[in-house]
Design an enzyme around this catalytic site. Structure first.
Site, PDB file in Angstrom:
ATOM      1  N   GLY A 246       0.854  -1.402  -0.066  1.00  0.00           N
ATOM      2  CA  GLY A 246       0.022   0.050  -0.052  1.00  0.00           C
ATOM      3  C   GLY A 246       0.853   1.114  -0.021  1.00  0.00           C
ATOM      4  O   GLY A 246       0.129   2.345  -0.122  1.00  0.00           O
ATOM      5  N   GLU A 291       3.749  -7.026   1.798  1.00  0.00           N
ATOM      6  CA  GLU A 291       3.705  -7.496   0.468  1.00  0.00           C
ATOM      7  C   GLU A 291       3.489  -6.319  -0.414  1.00  0.00           C
ATOM      8  O   GLU A 291       2.340  -6.072  -0.974  1.00  0.00           O
ATOM      9  CB  GLU A 291       2.542  -8.454   0.453  1.00  0.00           C
ATOM     10  CG  GLU A 291       1.544  -8.283   0.980  1.00  0.00           C
ATOM     11  CD  GLU A 291       0.307  -9.255   1.035  1.00  0.00           C
ATOM     12  OE1 GLU A 291       0.550 -10.578   1.358  1.00  0.00           O
ATOM     13  OE2 GLU A 291      -0.869  -8.862   1.347  1.00  0.00           O
ATOM     14  N   ARG A 294       3.104  -1.963  -5.735  1.00  0.00           N
ATOM     15  CA  ARG A 294       3.402  -0.543  -6.495  1.00  0.00           C
ATOM     16  C   ARG A 294       4.519  -0.065  -6.200  1.00  0.00           C
ATOM     17  O   ARG A 294       5.143   0.476  -7.168  1.00  0.00           O
ATOM     18  CB  ARG A 294       2.230   0.326  -5.982  1.00  0.00           C
ATOM     19  CG  ARG A 294       2.135   1.554  -6.722  1.00  0.00           C
ATOM     20  CD  ARG A 294       1.167   2.732  -6.041  1.00  0.00           C
ATOM     21  NE  ARG A 294      -0.126   2.078  -5.638  1.00  0.00           N
ATOM     22  CZ  ARG A 294      -1.434   1.997  -6.800  1.00  0.00           C
ATOM     23  NH1 ARG A 294      -1.177   2.802  -7.724  1.00  0.00           N
ATOM     24  NH2 ARG A 294      -2.508   1.643  -6.149  1.00  0.00           N
ATOM     25  N   ARG A 331      -5.853   3.506 -15.919  1.00  0.00           N
ATOM     26  CA  ARG A 331      -5.974   3.971 -14.383  1.00  0.00           C
ATOM     27  C   ARG A 331      -6.782   5.466 -14.443  1.00  0.00           C
ATOM     28  O   ARG A 331      -7.180   5.770 -13.652  1.00  0.00           O
ATOM     29  CB  ARG A 331      -4.567   3.979 -13.747  1.00  0.00           C
ATOM     30  CG  ARG A 331      -4.107   2.383 -13.594  1.00  0.00           C
ATOM     31  CD  ARG A 331      -3.059   2.509 -12.682  1.00  0.00           C
ATOM     32  NE  ARG A 331      -3.342   2.794 -11.252  1.00  0.00           N
ATOM     33  CZ  ARG A 331      -3.063   4.014 -10.693  1.00  0.00           C
ATOM     34  NH1 ARG A 331      -2.632   4.936 -11.469  1.00  0.00           N
ATOM     35  NH2 ARG A 331      -3.523   4.201  -9.613  1.00  0.00           N
ATOM     36  N   TYR A 335      -9.775   5.269 -12.177  1.00  0.00           N
ATOM     37  CA  TYR A 335      -9.660   6.212 -10.984  1.00  0.00           C
ATOM     38  C   TYR A 335      -9.324   7.798 -11.132  1.00  0.00           C
ATOM     39  O   TYR A 335      -8.882   8.221 -10.181  1.00  0.00           O
ATOM     40  CB  TYR A 335      -8.288   5.562  -9.996  1.00  0.00           C
ATOM     41  CG  TYR A 335      -8.279   4.178 -10.004  1.00  0.00           C
ATOM     42  CD1 TYR A 335      -9.508   3.311  -9.503  1.00  0.00           C
ATOM     43  CD2 TYR A 335      -7.009   3.456 -10.772  1.00  0.00           C
ATOM     44  CE1 TYR A 335      -9.105   1.879  -9.748  1.00  0.00           C
ATOM     45  CE2 TYR A 335      -6.832   1.982 -10.969  1.00  0.00           C
ATOM     46  CZ  TYR A 335      -7.997   1.198  -9.967  1.00  0.00           C
ATOM     47  OH  TYR A 335      -7.816   0.036 -10.290  1.00  0.00           O
ATOM     48  N   CYS A 362     -12.045   4.473 -28.934  1.00  0.00           N
ATOM     49  CA  CYS A 362     -13.315   4.892 -29.193  1.00  0.00           C
ATOM     50  C   CYS A 362     -14.007   4.915 -28.115  1.00  0.00           C
ATOM     51  O   CYS A 362     -14.982   4.417 -27.742  1.00  0.00           O
ATOM     52  CB  CYS A 362     -14.016   4.253 -30.278  1.00  0.00           C
ATOM     53  SG  CYS A 362     -13.073   4.046 -31.841  1.00  0.00           S
TER      54      CYS A 362
HETATM   55  N1  LLP Z   1      -1.770  -7.260  -0.621  1.00  0.00           N
HETATM   56  C1  LLP Z   1      -3.087  -7.325  -1.098  1.00  0.00           C
HETATM   57  C2  LLP Z   1      -3.723  -8.192  -0.217  1.00  0.00           C
HETATM   58  C3  LLP Z   1      -3.611  -6.256  -1.971  1.00  0.00           C
HETATM   59  O1  LLP Z   1      -4.920  -6.520  -2.209  1.00  0.00           O
HETATM   60  C4  LLP Z   1      -2.856  -5.351  -2.522  1.00  0.00           C
HETATM   61  C5  LLP Z   1      -3.245  -4.606  -3.541  1.00  0.00           C
HETATM   62  C6  LLP Z   1      -1.377  -5.359  -2.164  1.00  0.00           C
HETATM   63  C7  LLP Z   1      -0.833  -6.391  -1.297  1.00  0.00           C
HETATM   64  C8  LLP Z   1      -0.340  -4.443  -3.004  1.00  0.00           C
HETATM   65  O2  LLP Z   1      -0.768  -3.132  -2.642  1.00  0.00           O
HETATM   66  P1  LLP Z   1       0.411  -2.053  -3.302  1.00  0.00           P
HETATM   67  O3  LLP Z   1       1.717  -2.024  -2.462  1.00  0.00           O
HETATM   68  O4  LLP Z   1       0.618  -2.320  -4.687  1.00  0.00           O
HETATM   69  O5  LLP Z   1      -0.222  -0.930  -2.985  1.00  0.00           O
HETATM   70  N2  LLP Z   1      -5.488  -1.411  -9.537  1.00  0.00           N
HETATM   71  C9  LLP Z   1      -5.364  -0.397  -8.530  1.00  0.00           C
HETATM   72  C10 LLP Z   1      -4.551  -0.947  -7.305  1.00  0.00           C
HETATM   73  C11 LLP Z   1      -5.289  -2.026  -6.522  1.00  0.00           C
HETATM   74  C12 LLP Z   1      -4.467  -2.601  -5.607  1.00  0.00           C
HETATM   75  C13 LLP Z   1      -5.227  -3.634  -4.957  1.00  0.00           C
HETATM   76  N3  LLP Z   1      -4.352  -4.607  -4.047  1.00  0.00           N
HETATM   77  C14 LLP Z   1      -4.655   0.719  -8.932  1.00  0.00           C
HETATM   78  O6  LLP Z   1      -4.124   0.779 -10.117  1.00  0.00           O
HETATM   79  O7  LLP Z   1      -4.161   1.701  -8.444  1.00  0.00           O
END
Ligand code: LLP
Length: 442
Positions: A246, A291, A294, A331, A335, A362
């Site tokens: 996150g 975990e 991004r 994205r 969003y 389109c």
């Molecule tokens: N762990 C779990 C259980 C998750 O659901 C996620 C992301 C992560 C780890 C990794 O989170 P990160 O470090 O990447 O923030 N498609 C959206 C993002 C969806 C994230 C879903 N879960 C976007 O393009 O912003």
């Protein structure tokens, strides 16, 4: 752009991982995803090294951010495990040689086939997300005569400031067991009654693209409180505490620019809060698991496009259209995500216009960046959009039957394909014309 050693300007051109962006566009075509290997490795190391200063830890790469075989080779070499959320991600990880016991299987609605695949292959843990999944998984484990490690995904109800579609721990969420409503406790009780499931610990993921450390630490406190309750009520210690991912990254001037080393602040805040809680609440120190997705791959990515139609509506807006769009990066459409861009072939030109970068689909909402400052763009320019390494390729589609662009990995001036380009033949490969629709030769 967020300049660094491997993302800089040389001779008026954008250079990524020692490769000239204009030459990459010429060699591989556009649109093109470019991934900076050194950046990815650097982020993996920051997370591992900062956590290693405290107790036992594990860093998992969140596959959903960018999933293809090559990325697993890199993260495994850097000592990371992986989290997967589907049979497809698990298959990709395993086929890249990722050891099953370094894989955690997530998902709010795993199919029976996915649970079987996870158990058969011996993943380290299945992260439970709903009550009847507990019985289902126990049954699968029984039929395969295996023991399965599980984490219970808790929704700690912590609000984090991010887009509501990527916020996952508010009380009304499809993910996890609500802690306040007692559902998480019910889940732990149910796991402990099974024959084949071994409770490894707890998991929480509060959302994505979050800069503030406080909500992560707040979630951690709630989970350690819950660990204490589990100990008191069931006499069991949690061996693992997984706090998800996150951590936010830089996309546009509205975001904080955090140097790679700055991400250690998040891990240190978590590890210190955990050690304090463990002392205060007299708990056995669990393995601290994170975990991130991004933050490992996001800023590593740059997408290169070729400028085509340029259209000015006097007094309203100037559209600079490129040969990609929502099929390679949905994205903005999903969003209203903000991105920044530059002309990779004229990096020293002054940004003198405010323009909107439009895609070629389109669909009116098919934009890549709205109101960005650019030099006067012309047909044939190479446009670079920054921070596209996460949730771009992994969310790409064939909308309008556009081909998903290839991905190249750059490092020390070398460029290698990670994902090959799709051909028109690939686009029709799975199409079937039923016999009764076949054209009859006359
Ligand atoms: N762990 C779990 C259980 C998750 O659901 C996620 C992301 C992560 C780890 C990794 O989170 P990160 O470090 O990447 O923030 N498609 C959206 C993002 C969806 C994230 C879903 N879960 C976007 O393009 O912003």
């Amino acid at each position: 752009m967020n300049q660094r050693e491997t993302l800089c300007v040389k001779d008026d051109h954008l250079v990524i991982g020692g490769c000239d962006a204009v030459s990459l566009a010429a060699e591989f075509g556009t649109p093109l995803y470019v991934m900076d290997e050194a950046f990815i490795r650097g982020m993996c190391r920051i997370y591992r090294e900062s956590l290693a200063e405290y107790g036992p830890y594990r860093v998992l790469y969140a596959s959903k951010a960018f999933c293809c075989k090559g990325i697993y080779r890199i993260v495994e070499e850097e000592g990371l495990g992986a989290d997967v959320v589907s049979g497809g991600e698990l298959y990709t990880a395993l086929s890249a040689g990722m050891p099953a016991d370094s894989i955690y299987f997530h998902g709010n609605n795993k199919t029976v086939e996915e649970l079987e695949m996870a158990v058969e292959n011996g993943v380290h843990a299945v992260v439970l997300d709903c009550l009847d999944e507990i019985g289902l998984l126990d049954h699968v484990a029984d039929s395969l005569d295996k023991e399965v490690g599980v984490l219970v995904r808790v929704n700690p109800g912590v609000e984090a400031h991010t887009h509501h579609y990527i916020q996952t721990a508010k009380p009304d969420s499809k993910f996890g067991f609500n802690l306040a409503a007692g559902l998480a406790e019910e889940a732990v009780g149910a796991v402990l009654k099974t024959q084949h499931l071994r409770l490894l610990g707890l998991h929480a993921h509060i959302g994505s693209q979050i800069f503030d450390k406080k909500p992560f630490v707040l979630a951690l406190h709630k989970l350690t409180d819950f660990m204490k309750e589990i100990r008191e009520k069931f006499g069991v210690d949690c061996e693992e505490l997984n706090l998800g991912g996150g951590f936010g990254i830089w996309y546009s001037e509205e975001d904080r620019k955090i140097p790679a080393s700055g991400y250690a602040e998040y891990t240190r805040a978590l590890a210190e809060a955990l050690d304090e809680d463990v002392r205060e609440k007299k708990l056995k120190r669990p393995v601290l698991v994170i975990e991130p997705g991004r933050s490992i791959v996001g800023e590593a990515g740059v997408t290169l496009y070729t400028v085509g139609a340029v259209k000015e509506i006097p007094g309203i807006r100037k559209y600079v259209s490129v040969d990609g769009g929502m099929f390679d990066n949905p994205r903005f459409a999903l969003y209203q995500a903000k991105y920044s861009a530059a002309l990779a072939n004229r990096m020293n030109d002054k940004a003198e216009e405010t323009v909107t970068i439009a895609g070629k689909c389109c669909e009116s909402g098919d934009m890549l960046a709205v109101d960005v400052r650019l030099p006067k763009a012309e047909r044939g320019d190479t446009l670079a959009v920054f921070s596209t390494g996460a949730y771009n390729y992994s969310m790409a589609s064939n909308y309008n039957r556009n081909a998903v662009p290839p991905v190249v990995l750059v490092c020390d001036g070398r460029a290698d394909l990670l994902v090959k380009p799709q051909s028109y033949e690939d686009l029709v490969r799975n199409d079937v014309i039923p016999a009764r629709l076949q054209k009859v030769k006359r």
